[in-house]
Design an enzyme around this catalytic site. Sequence first.
Site, PDB file in Angstrom:
ATOM      1  N   GLU A   1      11.655  -8.064  -2.966  1.00 44.90           N
ATOM      2  CA  GLU A   1      11.298  -6.770  -3.577  1.00 44.90           C
ATOM      3  C   GLU A   1      10.531  -5.865  -2.624  1.00 44.90           C
ATOM      4  O   GLU A   1       9.400  -5.475  -2.894  1.00 44.90           O
ATOM      5  CB  GLU A   1      10.414  -7.020  -4.805  1.00 44.90           C
ATOM      6  N   PRO A   2      11.101  -5.527  -1.492  1.00 47.44           N
ATOM      7  CA  PRO A   2      10.355  -4.680  -0.565  1.00 47.44           C
ATOM      8  C   PRO A   2      10.274  -3.230  -1.045  1.00 47.44           C
ATOM      9  O   PRO A   2      11.247  -2.706  -1.585  1.00 47.44           O
ATOM     10  CB  PRO A   2      11.175  -4.769   0.728  1.00 47.44           C
ATOM     11  N   GLY A   3       9.149  -2.619  -0.868  1.00 49.46           N
ATOM     12  CA  GLY A   3       8.984  -1.206  -1.178  1.00 49.46           C
ATOM     13  C   GLY A   3       8.640  -0.484   0.113  1.00 49.46           C
ATOM     14  O   GLY A   3       9.456   0.224   0.710  1.00 49.46           O
ATOM     15  N   ARG A   4       7.424  -0.751   0.586  1.00 53.17           N
ATOM     16  CA  ARG A   4       6.920  -0.092   1.790  1.00 53.17           C
ATOM     17  C   ARG A   4       7.848  -0.291   2.991  1.00 53.17           C
ATOM     18  O   ARG A   4       8.094   0.636   3.756  1.00 53.17           O
ATOM     19  CB  ARG A   4       5.544  -0.699   2.113  1.00 53.17           C
TER      20      ARG A   4
ATOM     21  N   ARG B   1      -3.733   7.790  -0.206  1.00 53.43           N
ATOM     22  CA  ARG B   1      -4.035   6.537   0.490  1.00 53.43           C
ATOM     23  C   ARG B   1      -5.281   6.588   1.379  1.00 53.43           C
ATOM     24  O   ARG B   1      -6.087   5.660   1.343  1.00 53.43           O
ATOM     25  CB  ARG B   1      -2.814   6.044   1.291  1.00 53.43           C
TER      26      ARG B   1
ATOM     27  N   CYS C   1     -12.208  19.786  -4.419  1.00 52.45           N
ATOM     28  CA  CYS C   1     -13.674  19.786  -4.479  1.00 52.45           C
ATOM     29  C   CYS C   1     -14.238  18.369  -4.560  1.00 52.45           C
ATOM     30  O   CYS C   1     -14.883  17.994  -5.532  1.00 52.45           O
ATOM     31  CB  CYS C   1     -14.126  20.587  -5.686  1.00 52.45           C
ATOM     32  N   GLU C   2     -13.924  17.549  -3.561  1.00 51.29           N
ATOM     33  CA  GLU C   2     -14.439  16.179  -3.477  1.00 51.29           C
ATOM     34  C   GLU C   2     -14.651  15.878  -2.000  1.00 51.29           C
ATOM     35  O   GLU C   2     -13.774  16.179  -1.182  1.00 51.29           O
ATOM     36  CB  GLU C   2     -13.392  15.161  -3.966  1.00 51.29           C
TER      37      GLU C   2
ATOM     38  N   TYR D   1       4.224   5.034  -1.447  1.00 49.81           N
ATOM     39  CA  TYR D   1       2.950   5.261  -2.141  1.00 49.81           C
ATOM     40  C   TYR D   1       2.307   6.591  -1.732  1.00 49.81           C
ATOM     41  O   TYR D   1       1.093   6.712  -1.668  1.00 49.81           O
ATOM     42  CB  TYR D   1       1.985   4.079  -1.919  1.00 49.81           C
TER      43      TYR D   1
HETATM   44  N1  LLP Z   1       6.729  -6.549  -6.048  1.00 51.62           N
HETATM   45  C1  LLP Z   1       5.604  -6.524  -6.782  1.00 51.62           C
HETATM   46  C2  LLP Z   1       5.479  -7.414  -7.929  1.00 51.62           C
HETATM   47  C3  LLP Z   1       4.549  -5.640  -6.444  1.00 51.62           C
HETATM   48  O1  LLP Z   1       3.445  -5.646  -7.161  1.00 51.62           O
HETATM   49  C4  LLP Z   1       4.702  -4.782  -5.325  1.00 51.62           C
HETATM   50  C5  LLP Z   1       3.638  -3.837  -4.962  1.00 51.62           C
HETATM   51  C6  LLP Z   1       5.903  -4.834  -4.608  1.00 51.62           C
HETATM   52  C7  LLP Z   1       6.893  -5.741  -4.984  1.00 51.62           C
HETATM   53  C8  LLP Z   1       6.171  -3.968  -3.417  1.00 51.62           C
HETATM   54  O2  LLP Z   1       5.238  -4.167  -2.407  1.00 51.62           O
HETATM   55  P1  LLP Z   1       5.486  -3.532  -0.957  1.00 51.62           P
HETATM   56  O3  LLP Z   1       6.730  -4.167  -0.399  1.00 51.62           O
HETATM   57  O4  LLP Z   1       5.679  -2.073  -1.122  1.00 51.62           O
HETATM   58  O5  LLP Z   1       4.275  -3.865  -0.187  1.00 51.62           O
HETATM   59  N2  LLP Z   1      -0.516   1.657  -3.452  1.00 51.62           N
HETATM   60  C9  LLP Z   1      -0.707   0.617  -2.467  1.00 51.62           C
HETATM   61  C10 LLP Z   1       0.288  -0.498  -2.592  1.00 51.62           C
HETATM   62  C11 LLP Z   1       0.312  -1.155  -3.962  1.00 51.62           C
HETATM   63  C12 LLP Z   1       1.368  -2.233  -4.056  1.00 51.62           C
HETATM   64  C13 LLP Z   1       1.537  -2.711  -5.439  1.00 51.62           C
HETATM   65  N3  LLP Z   1       2.571  -3.682  -5.619  1.00 51.62           N
HETATM   66  C14 LLP Z   1      -0.680   1.271  -1.089  1.00 51.62           C
HETATM   67  O6  LLP Z   1      -0.565   2.479  -0.998  1.00 51.62           O
HETATM   68  O7  LLP Z   1      -0.819   0.572  -0.084  1.00 51.62           O
END
Ligand code: LLP
Length: 406
Positions: free
Chosen positions: A259-262, A301, A330-331, A359
């Site tokens: 489950e990659p996001g970043r 971030r 204003c912070e 993100y």
């Molecule tokens: N799967 C699950 C269950 C998760 O909780 C997350 C991220 C991902 C996959 C994807 O993670 P990634 O591959 O993107 O690292 N807002 C924060 C990151 C919060 C991540 C939350 N969960 C930031 O800006 O660094």
Amino acid sequence: MIDFKYLAKKYSTPLYIYDFNHIKNQFTQMKDAFKARKSIISYAVKANSNLSLIKYLAKLGAGADCVSINEVKRALKAGVKNYNIIFSGVGKSDFEIEEAIELNILMINVESEAELDRVETISKILDKEARISIRVNPNIDAKTHPYISTGLHSSKFGVEIDVAKRMFIRAHNSQYLTPIGVHFHIGSQLTELEPILEASSIVADLVRNLKALKIDIKFFDIGGGIGIKYDDEKTIPPNNYAQIILSTLKGLDVTIICEPGRFIVGNSGYFLTKVLYEKVNGENSENRFVIVDGAMNDLLRPSLYNAYHKIELLDREENESKCNIVGPICESGDFFAKDITLPESKHNDLILIHSTGAYGFTMSSNYNSRPRVAEIAIVDGEDYLIRKREKFEDLIRDEIDFLDKL
Ligand code: LLP
């Protein structure tokens, strides 16, 4: 090469820009890394949930990892197949569980015994099978920022291994629940392999235990979290990541879900903002502030995690000195960088903030009644508007003036 000056002129600033070719490349790398097995690369929609972006990934064959029913709906609308969608999260509401069962997604990732009860009750009411996975909290320190570390018992995520086993047995014996997957996600922006290896080994052993009990787990969901370069971090090559995971799965016939996001979108994104003014407060020249038209509501971030993003002032080289890049909110926490060295800037110069594809927009808000910014996709050198800049009317659209009715 992206022509940021042209984009600023055409779409104005602040602006998010995503290089879709980079996204394709990242997705393909991850998919190829797991080619020795059946795998689903389920993109973590929370990282960037723009419909065009999800659609682009869906066309490449991506699944989706979702944390709300609306993310599930986004994924479906973008063309992700229901059988490639996972719904995770520690606090799913009844209506979300109900819709997820009705929408027939691959599985609901259950994160507590209490939630397992709810899923069973709801599936009984609907008289419909609920396919589930269970999120294991392997109690492992992922060695990342505490806010994005999720694999320790001190965090709210998942259940400990013994509880997971108990839940699997319960689900297996239930008329309405079908346990098909196991899940773990120990944190985000991971740059070390050791914790991943440990977590995967623990969870693979659980799958072996369950097999002995005739509970057949088909999906081994390793979560997301693989890190990217914001600065000079050492990152994990996808092939090494896959090899480490696969090394723990000997003798197990499971489909990998990742489950990659970043990793998919992070480095594809740029946040483009314009210099409004410069000033120095007091005698100390270190109190130089470059005030830009973007702010913490657009990109949170740095304020929230003290996160580093590389910042460039375009087309200027003279009179470098230390400065802080700040927004109009204003912070005092409204900054993109502190104490970085930049040349002297002039009104309307452009500042480019790198690695903001993940993100960035998804964590933006309307604080200070600031409209959310426009988003642009770059595909094969062409630019496409994929989200309009909000207007004043969008900000007040859902407000109700009851005073008029008195
Ligand atoms: N799967 C699950 C269950 C998760 O909780 C997350 C991220 C991902 C996959 C994807 O993670 P990634 O591959 O993107 O690292 N807002 C924060 C990151 C919060 C991540 C939350 N969960 C930031 O800006 O660094």
